[in-house]
Motif scaffolding. Structure first.
Motif, PDB file in Angstrom:
ATOM      1  N   LEU A 169       0.839  -1.203   0.000  1.00 33.89           N
ATOM      2  CA  LEU A 169       0.000   0.000   0.000  1.00 33.89           C
ATOM      3  C   LEU A 169       0.873   1.252   0.000  1.00 33.89           C
ATOM      4  CD1 LEU A 169      -2.977   0.992   0.262  1.00 33.89           C
ATOM      5  CD2 LEU A 169      -2.638   1.035   2.717  1.00 33.89           C
ATOM      6  N   LEU A 170       1.981   1.164   0.722  1.00 34.76           N
ATOM      7  CA  LEU A 170       2.855   2.323   0.892  1.00 34.76           C
ATOM      8  C   LEU A 170       3.845   2.473  -0.268  1.00 34.76           C
ATOM      9  CD1 LEU A 170       3.480   1.854   4.715  1.00 34.76           C
ATOM     10  CD2 LEU A 170       1.740   3.236   3.585  1.00 34.76           C
ATOM     11  N   THR A 171       3.641   1.676  -1.332  1.00 38.35           N
ATOM     12  CA  THR A 171       4.508   1.828  -2.508  1.00 38.35           C
ATOM     13  C   THR A 171       3.673   2.138  -3.758  1.00 38.35           C
ATOM     14  OG1 THR A 171       4.370  -0.525  -3.064  1.00 38.35           O
ATOM     15  CG2 THR A 171       6.151   0.132  -1.583  1.00 38.35           C
ATOM     16  N   LEU A 172       2.356   2.251  -3.613  1.00 37.55           N
ATOM     17  CA  LEU A 172       1.505   2.533  -4.780  1.00 37.55           C
ATOM     18  C   LEU A 172       1.907   3.882  -5.387  1.00 37.55           C
ATOM     19  CD1 LEU A 172      -2.127   1.519  -3.695  1.00 37.55           C
ATOM     20  CD2 LEU A 172      -0.730   0.443  -5.463  1.00 37.55           C
ATOM     21  N   PRO A 173       2.255   3.914  -6.673  1.00 38.25           N
ATOM     22  CA  PRO A 173       2.853   5.121  -7.250  1.00 38.25           C
ATOM     23  C   PRO A 173       1.928   6.331  -7.285  1.00 38.25           C
ATOM     24  CG  PRO A 173       2.367   3.493  -8.970  1.00 38.25           C
ATOM     25  CD  PRO A 173       2.161   2.812  -7.648  1.00 38.25           C
ATOM     26  N   SER A 174       0.610   6.101  -7.343  1.00 37.48           N
ATOM     27  CA  SER A 174      -0.315   7.232  -7.473  1.00 37.48           C
ATOM     28  C   SER A 174      -1.095   7.532  -6.201  1.00 37.48           C
ATOM     29  CB  SER A 174      -1.316   6.969  -8.604  1.00 37.48           C
ATOM     30  OG  SER A 174      -0.643   6.819  -9.828  1.00 37.48           O
ATOM     31  N   LEU A 175      -0.897   6.733  -5.145  1.00 38.04           N
ATOM     32  CA  LEU A 175      -1.707   6.925  -3.932  1.00 38.04           C
ATOM     33  C   LEU A 175      -1.467   8.323  -3.358  1.00 38.04           C
ATOM     34  CD1 LEU A 175      -3.743   5.795  -1.959  1.00 38.04           C
ATOM     35  CD2 LEU A 175      -1.878   4.732  -0.694  1.00 38.04           C
ATOM     36  N   THR A 176      -2.577   9.041  -3.137  1.00 38.92           N
ATOM     37  CA  THR A 176      -2.505  10.468  -2.792  1.00 38.92           C
ATOM     38  C   THR A 176      -3.315  10.800  -1.552  1.00 38.92           C
ATOM     39  OG1 THR A 176      -2.469  10.800  -5.195  1.00 38.92           O
ATOM     40  CG2 THR A 176      -2.720  12.767  -3.845  1.00 38.92           C
ATOM     41  N   TRP A 177      -4.443  10.097  -1.377  1.00 35.56           N
ATOM     42  CA  TRP A 177      -5.347  10.391  -0.255  1.00 35.56           C
ATOM     43  C   TRP A 177      -5.693   9.080   0.431  1.00 35.56           C
ATOM     44  CZ3 TRP A 177      -6.238  12.341  -5.284  1.00 35.56           C
ATOM     45  CH2 TRP A 177      -5.974  13.705  -5.443  1.00 35.56           C
ATOM     46  N   LEU A 178      -5.199   8.910   1.660  1.00 41.84           N
ATOM     47  CA  LEU A 178      -5.403   7.666   2.408  1.00 41.84           C
ATOM     48  C   LEU A 178      -6.013   7.986   3.774  1.00 41.84           C
ATOM     49  CD1 LEU A 178      -4.837   4.565   2.911  1.00 41.84           C
ATOM     50  CD2 LEU A 178      -2.590   5.267   3.761  1.00 41.84           C
ATOM     51  N   ALA A 179      -7.085   7.264   4.143  1.00 41.06           N
ATOM     52  CA  ALA A 179      -7.684   7.426   5.475  1.00 41.06           C
ATOM     53  C   ALA A 179      -7.784   6.050   6.132  1.00 41.06           C
ATOM     54  CB  ALA A 179      -9.065   8.054   5.369  1.00 41.06           C
ATOM     55  N   TYR A 180      -7.201   5.915   7.333  1.00 42.55           N
ATOM     56  CA  TYR A 180      -7.217   4.606   8.002  1.00 42.55           C
ATOM     57  C   TYR A 180      -7.481   4.738   9.507  1.00 42.55           C
ATOM     58  CZ  TYR A 180      -2.448   5.998   9.184  1.00 42.55           C
ATOM     59  OH  TYR A 180      -1.365   6.701   9.650  1.00 42.55           O
ATOM     60  N   ALA A 181      -8.101   5.845   9.922  1.00 38.95           N
ATOM     61  CA  ALA A 181      -8.380   6.050  11.354  1.00 38.95           C
ATOM     62  C   ALA A 181      -9.330   4.966  11.863  1.00 38.95           C
ATOM     63  CB  ALA A 181      -9.002   7.425  11.570  1.00 38.95           C
ATOM     64  N   GLY A 182      -9.329   4.764  13.170  1.00 41.08           N
ATOM     65  CA  GLY A 182     -10.293   3.846  13.765  1.00 41.08           C
ATOM     66  C   GLY A 182     -10.023   2.388  13.459  1.00 41.08           C
ATOM     67  N   ASN A 183      -8.780   2.049  13.139  1.00 46.93           N
ATOM     68  CA  ASN A 183      -8.338   0.660  13.020  1.00 46.93           C
ATOM     69  C   ASN A 183      -7.372   0.377  14.165  1.00 46.93           C
ATOM     70  OD1 ASN A 183      -9.204  -0.759  10.379  1.00 46.93           O
ATOM     71  ND2 ASN A 183      -8.640   1.295   9.665  1.00 46.93           N
ATOM     72  N   PRO A 184      -7.242  -0.893  14.579  1.00 46.49           N
ATOM     73  CA  PRO A 184      -6.271  -1.197  15.639  1.00 46.49           C
ATOM     74  C   PRO A 184      -4.872  -0.671  15.341  1.00 46.49           C
ATOM     75  CG  PRO A 184      -7.632  -3.132  15.193  1.00 46.49           C
ATOM     76  CD  PRO A 184      -8.032  -2.083  14.187  1.00 46.49           C
ATOM     77  N   VAL A 185      -4.472  -0.666  14.053  1.00 47.62           N
ATOM     78  CA  VAL A 185      -3.134  -0.194  13.687  1.00 47.62           C
ATOM     79  C   VAL A 185      -2.954   1.280  14.062  1.00 47.62           C
ATOM     80  CG1 VAL A 185      -3.845   0.360  11.306  1.00 47.62           C
ATOM     81  CG2 VAL A 185      -1.446   0.075  11.813  1.00 47.62           C
ATOM     82  N   GLU A 186      -4.034   2.059  13.972  1.00 46.11           N
ATOM     83  CA  GLU A 186      -3.931   3.481  14.254  1.00 46.11           C
ATOM     84  C   GLU A 186      -4.145   3.770  15.730  1.00 46.11           C
ATOM     85  OE1 GLU A 186      -6.223   7.615  13.577  1.00 46.11           O
ATOM     86  OE2 GLU A 186      -6.933   5.841  14.594  1.00 46.11           O
ATOM     87  N   MET A 187      -5.019   2.981  16.382  1.00 51.58           N
ATOM     88  CA  MET A 187      -5.354   3.257  17.780  1.00 51.58           C
ATOM     89  C   MET A 187      -4.188   2.965  18.726  1.00 51.58           C
ATOM     90  SD  MET A 187      -9.120   1.647  17.761  1.00 51.58           S
ATOM     91  CE  MET A 187     -10.472   2.356  16.858  1.00 51.58           C
ATOM     92  N   ALA A 188      -3.187   2.244  18.203  1.00 53.01           N
ATOM     93  CA  ALA A 188      -2.023   1.933  19.041  1.00 53.01           C
ATOM     94  C   ALA A 188      -1.128   3.160  19.235  1.00 53.01           C
ATOM     95  CB  ALA A 188      -1.221   0.798  18.402  1.00 53.01           C
ATOM     96  N   VAL A 189      -1.385   4.202  18.430  1.00 54.41           N
ATOM     97  CA  VAL A 189      -0.560   5.412  18.498  1.00 54.41           C
ATOM     98  C   VAL A 189      -1.057   6.317  19.624  1.00 54.41           C
ATOM     99  CG1 VAL A 189       0.189   7.455  17.220  1.00 54.41           C
ATOM    100  CG2 VAL A 189      -0.114   5.293  16.031  1.00 54.41           C
ATOM    101  N   GLU A 190      -0.110   6.876  20.359  1.00 53.83           N
ATOM    102  CA  GLU A 190      -0.498   7.767  21.457  1.00 53.83           C
ATOM    103  C   GLU A 190      -0.840   9.149  20.903  1.00 53.83           C
ATOM    104  OE1 GLU A 190       1.482   9.264  25.595  1.00 53.83           O
ATOM    105  OE2 GLU A 190       2.292   7.453  24.672  1.00 53.83           O
ATOM    106  N   VAL A 191      -1.992   9.671  21.300  1.00 53.39           N
ATOM    107  CA  VAL A 191      -2.434  10.979  20.805  1.00 53.39           C
ATOM    108  C   VAL A 191      -2.199  12.045  21.863  1.00 53.39           C
ATOM    109  CG1 VAL A 191      -4.415  12.287  19.965  1.00 53.39           C
ATOM    110  CG2 VAL A 191      -4.151   9.883  19.334  1.00 53.39           C
ATOM    111  N   LYS A 192      -1.536  13.114  21.444  1.00 51.56           N
ATOM    112  CA  LYS A 192      -1.231  14.195  22.383  1.00 51.56           C
ATOM    113  C   LYS A 192      -2.266  15.317  22.283  1.00 51.56           C
ATOM    114  CE  LYS A 192       2.886  15.294  20.825  1.00 51.56           C
ATOM    115  NZ  LYS A 192       3.212  14.510  19.632  1.00 51.56           N
TER     116      LYS A 192
END
Length: 432
Positions: A169-192
């Motif tokens: 996903l992180l190598t797609l040549p044209s990817l410009t707008w990505l939204a992935y909030a509210g997944n376990p992968v994102e919720m593991a990040v500490e929010v300040k």
């Protein structure tokens, strides 16, 4: 909106678009009488659970809307529609997406807010695929075959079950707008920055006229009584939007903190009678307006600018500097905006601008890693698109900006500059 009576009476002969929302439980066969002309069919907001197997007889059909119906699977008959390129089945109960349901010309697929846990491998064999909207499902992964989709520019996978983002996903040549909030992968990040936001009791606010309404909520003009201050209040809706959850949007707005090119958050509302989430924000001066309008069905991922829009180089430079600066600021906070677009930018004739709409924002780690670097460089491509749109409308050409635009848009993601580098370059241009 058309009526079934008009259709049955033959009054719609030659129509290229048909909109029917009238409690349909089955597909009206009379629609086939429009087979020689019909291009856009909107059957959203009915009670349909199937479509006819001979749907392909609508040989000019390009766009099909079937949102808010009762489908449990994406109908296989779609795959035989030769010209069908845009499909929307938001808010159904779809759990099965058969490979046969994917038409060859597929460009824009909207399956937001369903029950999908898996997508077919054949999705990656649709070379025109440009927009893929899958927020609010039960996905834990995406088909590896999507790595072949060189035109894929916008992906929405917020509010699913991803524990990691696929490497390809992180190598797609044209990817410009990505939204992935509210997944376990994102919720593991500490929010300040959450604790610093003041709470504002609902009774302190007096609501006035509606200033605007988006997918995630309604913005009112309001009076903040104790401060004797006119403000804007955004009341969030609780439902999943095409970008993700409005509550994640609110969290990102708060975490974004203060920056001259952001709309200032005054506080979060507490004690709303219906328990609705809301933010109190600065009221924007009426001299500001939207830089562009949303993409059309034809433009798919590109904003629509008013005909004849022109900028002086100075005004364009101010906007470009402001947006690069606010994007760099967000990335330092571990936020990708996910929807960096002209239609989310307010500007005035002096070139002052504000970046709004955090509906597609996601959190990432603030440590430097290949993943965070890639996530940030996806957004740099969005800046490249925006810069290109501005340069097309600037009176004087500028080689340095043109070269920057090409660097930001190149297919090799990690070779793109970071916003820190972009900011430094733009600053150095100021002094020449």
């Amino acid at each position: 909106m058309n009526t079934l009576a008009q259709l049955k009476a033959g009054q719609l002969a030659g129509a290229t678009r048909l909109d029917l929302t009238c409690g349909l439980t089955e597909f009206p066969r009379e629609i086939f009488e429009l087979a020689d002309s019909l291009e856009i069919l909107n059957l959203s907001g009915n009670a349909l659970s199937s479509l006819p197997t001979d749907l392909h007889r609508l040989k000019h059909l390009r766009v099909l809307f079937c949102s808010e119906n009762a489908f449990t699977e994406l109908p296989e008959c779609l795959g035989r529609c030769a010209k069908l390129s845009m499909i929307a089945f938001r808010v159904n109960k779809i759990s099965h997406v058969p490979a046969a349901a994917l038409p060859p010309q597929l460009r824009w697929l909207i399956l937001t807010d369903n029950c999908i846990s898996q997508l077919p491998d054949e999705l990656g064999q649709r070379p025109l695929l440009q927009k893929l909207m899958l927020a609010g499902n039960q996905l834990t992964g995406l088909p590896q075959s999507l790595a072949q989709c060189k035109n894929l520019e916008l992906i929405r996978i917020a509010s699913n079950r991803f524990t990691q983002l696929p490497q390809w996903l992180l190598t797609l040549p044209s990817l410009t707008w990505l939204a992935y909030a509210g997944n376990p992968v994102e919720m593991a990040v500490e929010v300040k920055g959450d604790d610093a936001t003041p709470n504002i009791p609902w009774p302190e606010l007096e609501l006035g006229e509606v200033l605007g309404e988006g997918a995630s909520g309604i913005i009112h003009k309001a009076w903040w009584k104790p401060q004797a201050l006119p403000v804007a209040v955004k009341l969030y809706k609780g439902t999943i939007t095409s970008d993700g959850s409005p509550l994640h949007e609110m969290q990102a707005c708060i975490a974004a903190g203060l920056h001259p090119n952001l709309i200032k958050v005054q506080g979060r509302v507490v004690g709303h009678p219906d328990d609705r989430a809301a933010l109190v924000m600065d009221l924007i001066d009426p001299s500001y307006r939207n830089l562009a309008a949303l993409p059309s069905m034809a433009s798919c991922t590109r904003d629509i600018y008013e005909h004849g829009t022109r900028f002086s180089l100075d005004v364009a430079m101010r906007m470009v500097r402001g947006i690069a600066s606010v994007a760099a600021h967000l990335h330092r906070q571990g936020i990708t905006h996910g929807d960096l677009y002209g239609h989310n930018i307010l500007w005035n004739t002096a070139g002052d601008c504000l970046l709004g709409d955090f509906g597609a924002a996601s959190f990432h780690a603030t440590t430097d890693s290949l993943e965070t670097r890639a996530l940030q460089r996806i957004e740099v491509r969005a800046f490249g698109v925006l810069l290109g749109e501005l340069l097309e409308r600037v009176e004087a050409s500028n080689e340095t900006l043109r070269a920057l635009q090409q660097r930001c848009s190149q297919p090799d993601m990690l070779a793109r500059p970071s916003f820190e580098e972009i900011e430094a370059l733009l600053k150095s241009m100021q002094h020449h």
